[in-house]
Motif scaffolding. Sequence first.
Motif, PDB file in Angstrom:
ATOM      1  N   ASP A   1      -3.381   9.452   2.748  1.00 61.52           N
ATOM      2  CA  ASP A   1      -4.065   8.511   1.856  1.00 61.52           C
ATOM      3  C   ASP A   1      -4.444   7.224   2.593  1.00 61.52           C
ATOM      4  O   ASP A   1      -5.487   6.622   2.320  1.00 61.52           O
ATOM      5  N   TYR A   2      -3.583   6.806   3.507  1.00 57.84           N
ATOM      6  CA  TYR A   2      -3.859   5.619   4.336  1.00 57.84           C
ATOM      7  C   TYR A   2      -5.097   5.861   5.192  1.00 57.84           C
ATOM      8  O   TYR A   2      -5.997   5.006   5.287  1.00 57.84           O
TER       9      TYR A   2
ATOM     10  N   GLN B   1       2.112   7.477  -6.439  1.00 57.60           N
ATOM     11  CA  GLN B   1       1.097   8.491  -6.728  1.00 57.60           C
ATOM     12  C   GLN B   1       1.498   9.846  -6.165  1.00 57.60           C
ATOM     13  O   GLN B   1       1.393  10.882  -6.835  1.00 57.60           O
TER      14      GLN B   1
ATOM     15  N   LEU C   1       1.080   4.022  -3.012  1.00 59.41           N
ATOM     16  CA  LEU C   1       0.736   5.401  -2.683  1.00 59.41           C
ATOM     17  C   LEU C   1       1.939   6.327  -2.883  1.00 59.41           C
ATOM     18  O   LEU C   1       1.781   7.489  -3.271  1.00 59.41           O
TER      19      LEU C   1
ATOM     20  N   GLN D   1       0.832  -1.203   0.000  1.00 60.31           N
ATOM     21  CA  GLN D   1       0.000   0.000   0.000  1.00 60.31           C
ATOM     22  C   GLN D   1       0.865   1.250   0.000  1.00 60.31           C
ATOM     23  O   GLN D   1       0.632   2.176  -0.777  1.00 60.31           O
TER      24      GLN D   1
ATOM     25  N   ARG E   1      -7.475   8.008   4.596  1.00 53.55           N
ATOM     26  CA  ARG E   1      -8.633   8.133   3.702  1.00 53.55           C
ATOM     27  C   ARG E   1      -9.151   6.747   3.300  1.00 53.55           C
ATOM     28  O   ARG E   1     -10.368   6.524   3.210  1.00 53.55           O
ATOM     29  N   ALA E   2      -8.216   5.833   3.045  1.00 53.81           N
ATOM     30  CA  ALA E   2      -8.601   4.476   2.664  1.00 53.81           C
ATOM     31  C   ALA E   2      -9.314   3.749   3.797  1.00 53.81           C
ATOM     32  O   ALA E   2     -10.086   2.812   3.564  1.00 53.81           O
ATOM     33  N   ASN E   3      -9.058   4.211   5.037  1.00 55.38           N
ATOM     34  CA  ASN E   3      -9.685   3.595   6.201  1.00 55.38           C
ATOM     35  C   ASN E   3     -10.873   4.404   6.721  1.00 55.38           C
ATOM     36  O   ASN E   3     -11.322   4.214   7.857  1.00 55.38           O
TER      37      ASN E   3
END
Length: 236
Positions: free
Chosen positions: A192-193, A38, A35, A31, A195-197
Motif C-alpha cells: 500500500d505504501y 485496513q 494502513l 500512514q 501504491r501511494a507513491n
Amino acid sequence: MQTLKFSTVLYGAAQLAGLDRDNLPTHFFKQVRDLASQRLSVAWDTERWPDLVRVESATVTTASDINTAPYPTTAGMIFQVYQKDPRATTNAIPVGYSLYDTGLLQQIVLSDNTTPVYVEFSITRPNFTGDTYSASTDYAVDDQVYYSTTGQFYNMTTDATAGTVPTDTSKWTVVSVPKIFENYLIRGIYADYLRANGQLEIAGLEDRTAEAFITVEADKVYRQQGQVKKLNFVGY
C-alpha cells in the motif's frame, strides 16, 4: 494466543521501504497505523481463525412470542448458536437463529426458547487510531495511544491523570493482534505504501507476497492443525 507487537509491523514496513527505523518521521508512523487497520480488516475476516473464536453462554428471554439472546459484547461475527457448549461435547445441536438490530442494540433471534444457549463467535477486530503517548496529556476512557517503550497500542479503560503510563493495567489495556498476521501486515502495508507513491507494478508483486503469507497461515490451521469445522444443518 501469541500476540504481535505493533512495532514489529512498523519496523518491518520501514525496513522494506528503506527507512531508518530509529528515526521514522511522524507521517510514516501514521500512514502505517492507518494502513494496518485496513489490512487487518481483511486478514481478520479471511478465515475462521481459532485465535479469534470464543464461546459464551447466554440466557434466552421471550417477549411477544419472540425468543432473543443478547449479542456478546466482544463479538464481531456470529458463527453459530448451540443448545450445548460445543467445547464440552461433540453433540452440540445448533439452534436456528437470525441476527436483528433494533437500532439501539443487536439481538440474536432464536427459533425456540431453550435456555441457556451457547454463542460461538469471532471477537471484534481492533482499530489503530492513537497517536504516540504523551506524559503531559490527560487521557480519558476509550482514548488510544501508541507507547514506543513497549511497541504496543493501548486503550484507556479508566480515566487517569497525566503521566499514567500505558503499562498501568488498572487504567489501560493492550490492543491485542494475533502474531499469525505479522508477515501479511508487513508486506501488505508495504504494498500500500508503494501504491501511494505511484509504484504500482512493484505494489502488485508485494500484494501477491502478502496473500501468500496469509494462505500459509490458513494452511497451518486447516491442513497441519486439522481445524476443519464440520458443517451443521438446521431443519425446520
